[in-house]
Design an enzyme around this catalytic site. Structure first.
Site, PDB file in Angstrom:
ATOM      1  CD  GLN A   1      -8.470   1.330  17.088  1.00  0.00           C
ATOM      2  OE1 GLN A   1      -7.481   1.553  17.375  1.00  0.00           O
ATOM      3  NE2 GLN A   1      -9.337   0.971  17.823  1.00  0.00           N
ATOM      4  NE  ARG A   2      -6.653   5.230   8.704  1.00  0.00           N
ATOM      5  CZ  ARG A   2      -6.112   4.545   7.578  1.00  0.00           C
ATOM      6  NH1 ARG A   2      -6.869   4.856   6.595  1.00  0.00           N
ATOM      7  NH2 ARG A   2      -5.305   3.980   7.416  1.00  0.00           N
TER       8      ARG A   2
ATOM      9  CE1 TYR B   1      -4.221   7.577  -2.932  1.00  0.00           C
ATOM     10  CE2 TYR B   1      -4.667   6.608  -0.816  1.00  0.00           C
ATOM     11  CZ  TYR B   1      -4.882   7.340  -1.829  1.00  0.00           C
ATOM     12  OH  TYR B   1      -6.174   8.118  -1.531  1.00  0.00           O
TER      13      TYR B   1
ATOM     14  CD  GLN C   1     -11.301  -5.523   9.577  1.00  0.00           C
ATOM     15  OE1 GLN C   1     -11.752  -6.202  10.196  1.00  0.00           O
ATOM     16  NE2 GLN C   1     -11.158  -5.755   8.419  1.00  0.00           N
ATOM     17  CB  THR C   2     -12.909   0.880  13.424  1.00  0.00           C
ATOM     18  OG1 THR C   2     -11.948   1.566  13.709  1.00  0.00           O
ATOM     19  CG2 THR C   2     -13.308  -0.182  14.490  1.00  0.00           C
TER      20      THR C   2
ATOM     21  NE  ARG D   1     -12.748   3.841  -3.689  1.00  0.00           N
ATOM     22  CZ  ARG D   1     -12.620   5.380  -3.928  1.00  0.00           C
ATOM     23  NH1 ARG D   1     -12.813   6.110  -2.895  1.00  0.00           N
ATOM     24  NH2 ARG D   1     -12.284   5.680  -5.065  1.00  0.00           N
TER      25      ARG D   1
ATOM     26  CG  PHE E   1     -19.802  -5.117   2.442  1.00  0.00           C
ATOM     27  CD1 PHE E   1     -19.445  -6.070   1.997  1.00  0.00           C
ATOM     28  CD2 PHE E   1     -19.508  -4.334   3.661  1.00  0.00           C
ATOM     29  CE1 PHE E   1     -18.145  -6.622   2.914  1.00  0.00           C
ATOM     30  CE2 PHE E   1     -19.099  -4.938   4.280  1.00  0.00           C
ATOM     31  CZ  PHE E   1     -17.920  -5.940   4.169  1.00  0.00           C
TER      32      PHE E   1
ATOM     33  NE  ARG F   1      -3.429  -0.160   2.907  1.00  0.00           N
ATOM     34  CZ  ARG F   1      -4.992  -0.074   2.770  1.00  0.00           C
ATOM     35  NH1 ARG F   1      -5.402  -1.416   2.464  1.00  0.00           N
ATOM     36  NH2 ARG F   1      -5.644   0.646   2.853  1.00  0.00           N
TER      37      ARG F   1
END
Length: 313
Positions: free
Chosen positions: A276-277, A147, A211-212, A188, A193, A144
Site C-alpha cells: 500500500q502507498r 534507493y 496493491q495500491t 514504472r 501499461f 530496493r
C-alpha cells in the site's frame, strides 16, 4: 530592478526535473541544469538551449562542482526500480555523496536547498495512509534498499546541515508521479501499461493487482515543489495525490482508454514491493495551501497523447 533568482536544478534533464526547469524558465528566472544523462535526456530541455537565462552542464553530482546560485533543487537520482537497481552501488553513492556535495555547495554560497526525497523512505508501510510522522518499514538489505536507504540518509544529511550550519533546507517526500517525458522502458507502472497498450501487448500485472498506489500528475507535483521552496516549511512534507487506486484498477483504466480488448497477464510480485502507498497531505494543505488538481483520468489522457507522439509503434 532586483536581480534574477539563479536556480540550480540537479537531474534537470530528467522527467520531473525538466518540468521544473520549464516552470522556472517560464517564470523569468535563471536556471543551471545539471545532469549526467543516466536517466535524463537532453531533448527534455532542448527548447531552452538558446535562451540566455539557461545553462546546461553535463556533470555527475557524486563529484563536487563550484557554482554561484541562489537556490538548489536537488533532484538528481534514478527514481524507477529498473534504473536504480541497474547499479545499486552507484545509486547509493548518488544519494549520499551527491546530496553531501550539493549541501556543501549550498552552505558555501548560502543558497536555499530543496531535496527531492521519496515515499520509498516509508518502505512497505505498516501504517496506512502514511503521514510524515511515520518512521517507515524498510528492508536494509533488499534489492530496493539502495534507493530507500539512500534517500533516508540524504534526509539525515539535510537535517544535520540544518542543525549544524543553519542551512536553509526544504525536504519533499514525493509519491508516485506520472506524465509526459516519462521514459517508456523505465519500469514504472503508468508508462509500462500505456506503452504496452499502445503496442497492443498484454498488460503485465505483478501479484494479484490489489496493491495500491496514489498517482500525482507531474504539473501538480511541480507546483507543490515550487510552493515548498517559497514557503517557510522545512519538511519533510508529503507531496502526492491522496486518491488511492489498485494497480488492477489502473490497468483497467488504461485498457479502457486505449484498447478494451487487451489481455491482462499476472506475474510474480517483485521483492519488497510495497502493498500500500498513499500519502497523508494534511501538512501540505496547511503549510503550502496545496493539493493535486488533475484527476487520474485527465492525467492519463495527457500522458497517452505524449506516448502516441513519441514512441515507435
Amino acid at each position: 530592478m532586483s536581480a534574477l533568482v539563479r536556480n540550480l536544478v540537479t537531474g534537470g534533464a530528467g522527467f520531473l526535473g525538466s518540468h521544473l526547469v520549464d516552470r522556472l524558465m517560464q517564470g523569468g528566472e535563471e536556471v543551471i541544469c545539471l545532469d549526467n544523462y543516466f536517466t535524463g535526456r537532453k531533448s527534455n530541455v532542448m527548447n531552452w538551449i538558446s535562451n540566455p537565462r539557461f545553462e546546461l552542464i553535463r556533470h555527475d553530482v557524486t563529484e563536487p562542482i563550484q557554482l554561484e546560485v541562489d537556490r538548489i533543487w536537488h533532484l538528481a537520482c534514478p527514481a524507477s526500480p529498473l534504473s536504480y537497481q541497474y547499479n545499486p552501488i552507484k545509486t547509493s553513492k548518488t544519494s549520499f555523496l551527491g546530496t553531501y556535495n550539493m549541501l556543501g555547495l549550498a552552505r558555501r554560497v548560502k543558497a536555499r536547498f530543496l531535496m527531492a526525497s521519496t515515499s520509498e523512505i516509508y518502505g512497505n508501510p505498516e501504517v496506512h495512509p502514511q503521514p510524515e510522522s511515520y518512521k517507515g518499514c524498510v528492508n536494509t538489505i533488499g534489492v530496493r534498499s539502495c534507493y530507500d536507504e539512500g534517500k533516508r540518509i540524504a534526509e539525515t544529511l539535510c537535517f544535520d546541515y540544518y542543525r549544524m550550519h543553519e542551512l536553509d533546507i526544504r525536504v519533499a517526500r514525493i509519491f508516485n508521479t506520472y506524465g509526459p517525458r516519462m521514459v517508456e522502458n523505465d519500469g514504472r507502472v503508468v508508462s509500462n501499461f500505456v506503452v504496452q497498450a499502445l503496442k497492443n501487448k498484454p498488460l503485465t500485472l505483478y501479484g494479484n493487482g490489489n496493491q495500491t498506489r496514489s498517482f500525482c500528475y507531474v504539473d501538480d507535483l511541480v507546483e507543490g515543489l515550487i510552493r515548498l521552496m517559497n514557503s517557510n516549511c522545512l519538511g519533510p512534507i508529503n507531496l502526492g495525490n491522496p486518491m488511492e487506486f489498485t494497480i488492477r484498477e489502473l490497468a483497467e483504466l488504461v485498457r479502457k482508454k486505449i484498447n478494451p480488448n487487451l489481455d491482462i497477464t499476472t506475474h510474480q510480485l517483485p521483492q519488497d514491493d510495497p502493498v500500500q502507498r498513499q500519502p497523508v497531505i494534511d501538512l501540505a494543505k496547511k503549510e503550502l495551501n496545496w493539493e493535486p488538481k488533475i484527476s487520474l483520468e485527465n492525467g492519463l489522457t495527457k500522458t497517452i497523447k505524449y506516448f502516441q507522439e513519441t514512441i515507435k509503434l
